[in-house]
Design a protein around this motif. Structure first.
Motif, short mmCIF file in Angstrom:
data_model
loop_
_atom_site.label_atom_id
_atom_site.label_comp_id
_atom_site.label_asym_id
_atom_site.label_seq_id
_atom_site.Cartn_x
_atom_site.Cartn_y
_atom_site.Cartn_z
N GLY A 99 6.24 2.41 7.78
CA GLY A 99 5.85 2.75 6.46
C GLY A 99 6.61 2.22 5.20
O GLY A 99 6.29 2.40 4.23
N GLN A 159 -4.90 5.56 2.26
CA GLN A 159 -3.59 5.00 2.82
C GLN A 159 -3.82 4.77 4.25
O GLN A 159 -3.27 3.73 4.77
CB GLN A 159 -2.35 5.90 2.42
CG GLN A 159 -2.10 6.26 1.02
CD GLN A 159 -0.84 7.05 1.04
OE1 GLN A 159 -0.05 7.18 1.68
NE2 GLN A 159 -0.75 8.14 -0.20
N GLU A 217 5.13 10.89 6.29
CA GLU A 217 5.48 10.54 4.76
C GLU A 217 4.87 11.28 3.69
O GLU A 217 5.21 11.89 2.76
CB GLU A 217 5.45 9.20 4.69
CG GLU A 217 6.45 8.18 5.42
CD GLU A 217 6.05 6.73 5.23
OE1 GLU A 217 4.97 6.42 4.73
OE2 GLU A 217 6.79 6.08 6.05
N ARG A 221 3.06 7.75 8.78
CA ARG A 221 2.45 7.81 7.55
C ARG A 221 1.84 9.22 6.99
O ARG A 221 2.10 9.69 6.08
CB ARG A 221 1.09 6.96 7.29
CG ARG A 221 0.68 6.65 5.86
CD ARG A 221 1.44 6.37 4.81
NE ARG A 221 2.21 5.15 5.41
CZ ARG A 221 1.64 4.15 5.21
NH1 ARG A 221 0.54 3.89 4.67
NH2 ARG A 221 2.33 3.07 5.57
N LEU A 234 -3.77 0.94 6.29
CA LEU A 234 -2.86 0.97 7.31
C LEU A 234 -3.50 0.46 8.81
O LEU A 234 -3.05 -0.40 9.47
CB LEU A 234 -2.05 2.12 7.70
CG LEU A 234 -1.05 2.08 8.68
CD1 LEU A 234 -0.12 3.19 8.29
CD2 LEU A 234 -1.62 2.28 10.20
N HIS A 243 4.91 -0.15 2.96
CA HIS A 243 3.29 0.11 2.67
C HIS A 243 3.33 0.94 1.37
O HIS A 243 3.78 2.08 1.30
CB HIS A 243 2.56 0.82 3.81
CG HIS A 243 2.54 0.30 5.11
ND1 HIS A 243 1.32 -0.54 5.34
CD2 HIS A 243 3.24 -0.02 6.06
CE1 HIS A 243 1.42 -1.23 6.26
NE2 HIS A 243 2.56 -1.00 6.99
#
Length: 480
Positions: free
Chosen positions: A432, A412, A55, A52, A416, A435
């Motif tokens: 991810g 975020q 990303e 994550r 998660l 999400h």
């Protein structure tokens, strides 16, 4: 000579929108369901968090990111701290971010100011309902609100300052006085003195009755920080308020937070504007320091996060023990204002002391949560807590949030963590993929809305000129 600067911007936070576009009520941690066991930092969760972060780094083009996750641990006792770092503190340097890399934390400084306030309340040295006039220098008249119908007078209180309900604008009318009154002409923050602060407050006409509408105010927290610093360390002349010395004495040194300071530090990353160009350090080191002047590293911020979650030794000093009190609901907001002329009704939006408080289910987070972020011309940060779960995430990165977009990495990651299950991820479904990131508008940052051309900016910096920007603050509200 003074370099031309960039316009100020204003920011703030509102209750979040559901996917259907309905404003949700917020509730403090006390209103949450009973605590449930939290997931420990398993290898699978560790991998998911790393994915994550990667990303997010690509999304915002951050040169470097530093993250700490605080959890109860496998035995439920905790705390267990895991740090994640990626990227570089300076583009092209070949260096790597590590947990001791420092970043400006911007408006997260406001929670440090509230930590100080909570300690002084516990000591009986101040009350949240003390009028600001009580702490004004002799001869200074703090503005009041007089009801046009009844003639009833309402004064600004310390609680109003700490919850953005003081009916003050984001900045004072005399904010640019250190720059000969010319907006964008120089960096006013290191030169905005105690005298200017009180003069600016005396000049202010309140927007409405204090304690009612909510409007984010950097000015209000600058006032609060100076009041508290001067109370603990009374000035003997025209020296700057002893803000850093006071928070150190109250809780920072007791926590061993050696990398947290005003201004800059020896291991600070390079700041970058949202377009990737070089920009300036914030240098908010005078009478406005309590609204956004601190720098820190992820080791210190993890320690700070643990204290707010109540992971404390029994013999921790009072200034540390009371930090978690800042998470208690202090005010229910019924009207939220993005600007003085743009106000909307909200339902059960609550504030702690500087913290925004949200109920379980808001933004897909399966626990009641608290949030504060910050940013400057070249840095961004956020801290997101699920107090009843004993989980906290604190993040920082060295690029300014883009105008009109306020991605919050901490939100975020907390989402998660709370939704994570340790099961294999199919090869055809990358980490991810399912999400949705929490897309939030600008909030809690103090960076530039517009950026000078790179060539001009670099030329001015080469000449030793000081560039400063302030960004107007807009409320947090996820886009549908």
């Amino acid at each position: 000579m003074r370099a031309p600067l960039i316009t100020r911007r204003r920011a703030g936070v509102t209750a979040l929108l559901t996917a259907a576009g309905v404003l949700l009520a917020t509730a403090g941690p006390a209103a949450a369901e009973p605590a449930k066991p939290a997931t420990s930092m398993t290898p699978q969760l560790h991998e998911a968090i790393q994915a994550r972060i990667a990303e997010f780094q690509a999304q915002v083009a951050a040169p470097g990111i530093s993250v700490a996750v605080v959890m109860p641990g496998a035995d439920g006792a905790g705390p267990e701290v895991t740090t994640f770092v990626t990227g570089t503190p300076t583009v092209g340097s070949g260096l790597s971010v590590d947990p001791t890399t420092q970043f400006e934390i911007g408006s997260e400084t406001k929670v440090f100011t509230s930590d100080l306030l909570a300690s002084l309340v516990a000591e009986g040295r101040v009350s949240l309902d003390d009028p600001v006039q009580q702490y004004a220098p002799a001869g200074t008249t703090v503005p009041v609100w007089t009801d046009p119908d009844t003639g009833e007078v309402t004064q600004i209180t310390l609680r109003d300052l700490a919850t953005h309900q003081a009916a003050l604008p984001d900045s004072a009318l005399n904010y640019w006085t250190p720059c000969d009154g010319v907006p964008g002409e120089c960096n006013p923050q290191p030169h905005y003195t105690r005298e200017l602060l009180w003069e600016g407050l005396a000049q202010t006409q309140l927007l409405w009755k204090p304690g009612t509408n909510w409007l984010y105010s950097n000015f209000g927290f600058g006032i609060l920080g100076t009041i508290l610093a001067d109370l603990v360390e009374p000035p003997t002349g025209s020296e700057r308020p002893a803000y850093e010395a006071v928070i150190r004495k109250t809780f920072v040194d007791a926590l061993g937070m050696t990398s947290t300071t005003l201004g800059t530090g020896p291991r600070i990353a390079t700041p970058y504007a949202s377009d990737g160009s070089s920009t300036i350090y914030w240098d908010d080191t005078n009478a406005l320091a309590g609204e956004g002047g601190l720098v820190s590293d992820v080791v210190d911020m993890a320690t700070w996060t643990k204290a707010h979650l109540g992971y404390l030794p029994a013999d921790a000093p009072q200034g540390v023990q009371t930090m978690k009190d800042t998470l208690q609901p202090q005010s229910t907001i019924t009207t939220y204002c993005q600007t003085p002329d743009d106000c909307s009704p909200v339902t059960d939006f609550q504030m702690g002391l500087a913290w925004q408080l949200y109920p379980a289910g808001t933004n897909g987070i399966d626990a009641a949560w608290a949030f504060k972020n910050g940013g400057t011309a070249g840095f961004s940060a956020d801290t997101t807590l699920a107090p009843d779960r004993g989980i906290g995430v604190t993040t920082m990165w060295n690029i300014q949030r883009a105008s009109g977009s306020d991605p919050e990495l901490g939100i975020q990651l907390l989402k998660l963590i709370l939704q994570h299950e340790d099961k294999p991820v199919p090869d055809d479904k990358p980490h991810g993929e399912h999400h949705e990131p929490a897309a939030l508008a600008d909030t809690g940052s103090s960076g530039a809305e517009t950026v000078l051309p790179v060539l001009l900016g670099l030329s001015l910096l080469a000449l030793g000129a000081v560039l400063v920007v302030r960004r107007p603050r807009r409320p947090v509200s996820p886009r549908r």
